[in-house]
Design an enzyme around this catalytic site. Structure first.
Site, PDB file in Angstrom:
ATOM      1  N   CYS A 189       4.586  20.568  38.263  1.00  0.00           N
ATOM      2  CA  CYS A 189       5.644  21.163  37.448  1.00  0.00           C
ATOM      3  C   CYS A 189       5.777  22.664  37.688  1.00  0.00           C
ATOM      4  O   CYS A 189       6.876  23.181  37.887  1.00  0.00           O
ATOM      5  CB  CYS A 189       5.403  20.878  35.969  1.00  0.00           C
ATOM      6  SG  CYS A 189       3.781  21.403  35.367  1.00  0.00           S
ATOM      7  N   HIS A 236       5.337  25.327  29.650  1.00  0.00           N
ATOM      8  CA  HIS A 236       4.644  26.462  30.257  1.00  0.00           C
ATOM      9  C   HIS A 236       5.584  27.674  30.236  1.00  0.00           C
ATOM     10  O   HIS A 236       6.806  27.531  30.157  1.00  0.00           O
ATOM     11  CB  HIS A 236       4.318  26.174  31.730  1.00  0.00           C
ATOM     12  CG  HIS A 236       3.380  25.035  31.961  1.00  0.00           C
ATOM     13  ND1 HIS A 236       2.078  25.039  31.531  1.00  0.00           N
ATOM     14  CD2 HIS A 236       3.539  23.854  32.615  1.00  0.00           C
ATOM     15  CE1 HIS A 236       1.478  23.919  31.903  1.00  0.00           C
ATOM     16  NE2 HIS A 236       2.345  23.175  32.569  1.00  0.00           N
TER      17      HIS A 236
END
Lengths: 343, 343
Positions: free
Chosen positions: B140, B220
């Protein structure tokens, strides 16, 4: 003995008062507070004379049965020097009271830089505050950055610094603050105030800072990049920083992975309130790639400015040299978490 | 129709399966799972044939009354291509099964790069995967960095990139993970694996990455610095990035301060599971100081690789060009959170 008055007896004020008590050349003549809360009770228990910071609120102390020695004017007229540790913006309002009494005053980093004749970090620019009337101790994060950049500038020169500050959302007692489960750019626009604030200490430094807020309360964390002007290697930098009395280089074998264990370590070491006055730098994190130095450091937002305030008291009263003041403050407080790891 | 088998039906696998269903040129022939848990129930409800990923555990499905169509070998022999979305390290173990059946396979970023002939990001290096037997979609965070660096490299050139990744401690369902009230350097030593991983996409790029873990679950956050090789200004960069189909530039007036509001926005927009396939870049955060570009971007760890897996299926089967595949994936999934803000 330098007679110190502390105005604002909260997170910073109560710690500065205790630190002053630990010194041989100064004492507390009184502390001023706005509310008769648990911290006021603690001040009285410690034997400090308590003053009502706002005259109209004095009766609240009477109602709570907490004895009050006078109001702000009384405290300022009694003191040789004031440490103003009130919330951001209040210090600037109080300045006229200090001026009226011709009492030198030390402000905290929450105030704008122009509240004072100079901003202050003991390691970086002690001399600028000698004999000044109004001195501002820079904030916890700026203090942490100044302590780190000072030796790097002297040894290697700093071409540019880029720092991401991953900030605790609030202190453990600030129960109304967030975030709870998020990572917030704060501020979203560059730069965060920290970069310009570092320039109040090092006017010519090139520094960009980015701020974030996360769901943590214990300490701030800095992800630091410094592009150096001359060659360095990691081991050399580690040795340079290890010699600084207010930098604690966390050894790898200590098993300290974050702020929680740092605080445990400080409490185990008998530190009052678990305070950590030193920058906490992970030794293994120090890396040099080309001219770029990187490291992680944790900063205890509640306490790292405390020794700086003590040194500022000596600077503003011109009562000791930089080296004498730092050495005395360090010795009386018990600075040097790293000594535990020295064999 | 490309017959797709999904091995590992957890966070990524279930999302890839749904994304495949949304395509016109491919379909799911089955999904393999190790345990008859809530996700297995959901797979059956959706009408997917369920295969036991580990033969010895097949009886657990029988006991739970969940019908099983066969074992891993059966699924691999039926499929034209496998998307392996198993936990890190399992994909490498499964590779021999895929090889035995001569079935091309797509792995996830948790595997080492050498599991595959090439690592993959649709925007950056689609062509490298065309006709390959084993392709690894990068993680990711690496996906998010590759999408961002690709246009910057093309337009300005990248002299050096320095990124601090403030990582969520765990996904919302990973209830055993931490930290709870801390900010952890992770790893403490530089570099984090992300920098080297970006080099599997751009072998010649100069990038240093630092990782931290915080008590957040939603997304994140990257604090990005890119030193550009040629002059740029912030508005120009904003326009460049706004043209990228998988970058969402958050407008200032949207009032989106973090991942919580981004997820709310995605759910309000009807996104399945609140997924956010796009990098979410705060437009106001884009700043240029000298040759240094800065910005903040949030990355949804559970879903940003999903469109990349769909594109990887077309690349590995050589069934569409890069431009066709990306356009089709975007259209069928409904890519482009930013369109809401276009007038």
């Amino acid at each position: 003995m330098i007679q110190v008055g502390v105005v604002g007896y909260g997170t910073i004020g109560k710690r500065v008062a205790d630190a002053v008590v630990a010194q041989r050349d100064m004492e507390i003549v009184g502390v001023a507070k706005t509310s008769p809360n648990f911290e006021a009770e603690a001040a009285v228990s410690k034997g400090f004379d308590l003053y009502a910071a706002i005259e109209e609120r004095r009766e609240l102390f009477d109602e709570a049965g907490i004895p009050v020695a006078g109001d702000l004017d009384d405290l300022v007229s009694t003191a040789d020097v004031i440490v103003d540790a009130t919330p951001s913006g209040i210090g600037a309002q109080n300045r006229e009271v200090y001026e009226a009494h011709d009492t030198p005053a030390i402000y905290q980093g929450g105030e704008d830089a122009d509240v004072a004749d100079t901003s202050f970090n003991a390691r970086a620019n002690f001399e600028d505050a000698v004999g000044a009337d109004h001195v501002r101790v820079v904030s916890c994060n700026t203090t942490g950055l100044s302590r780190l950049l000072a030796p790097l500038r002297e040894e290697y020169g700093v071409e540019k610094s880029r720092v991401t500050l991953v900030r605790r959302g609030g202190d453990p007692g600030q129960t109304g603050r967030g975030p709870i489960d998020d990572i917030l750019p704060d501020p979203v626009s560059l730069p965060s105030h920290h970069g310009p604030d570092v320039k109040t200490i090092f006017p010519d430094i090139d520094i960009d800072t980015l701020g974030l807020k996360v769901p943590a309360t214990l300490m701030h964390m800095h992800s630091v990049n410094v592009t150096l002007e001359s060659d360095a290697d990691a081991e050399e930098v580690r040795e340079l920083l290890a010699e600084e009395s207010r930098l604690f280089l966390i050894p790898e074998y200590a098993g300290i992975d974050g702020a929680g264990k740092l605080k445990q370590f400080a409490l185990d070491a008998g530190r009052s309130r678990g305070d950590i006055w030193e920058n906490c730098i992970w030794g293994e994190s120090i890396a040099v790639r080309g001219n770029d130095l990187y490291l992680f450091q944790a900063i205890h937002q509640e306490s790292d400015v405390v020794p700086e305030n003590v040194d500022a008291i000596r600077a503003i009263t011109d009562s000791a040299s930089k080296a004498e003041s730092i050495a005395t403050t360090n010795e009386t407080l018990g600075m040097g978490l790293g000594r535990t790891f020295e064999r």
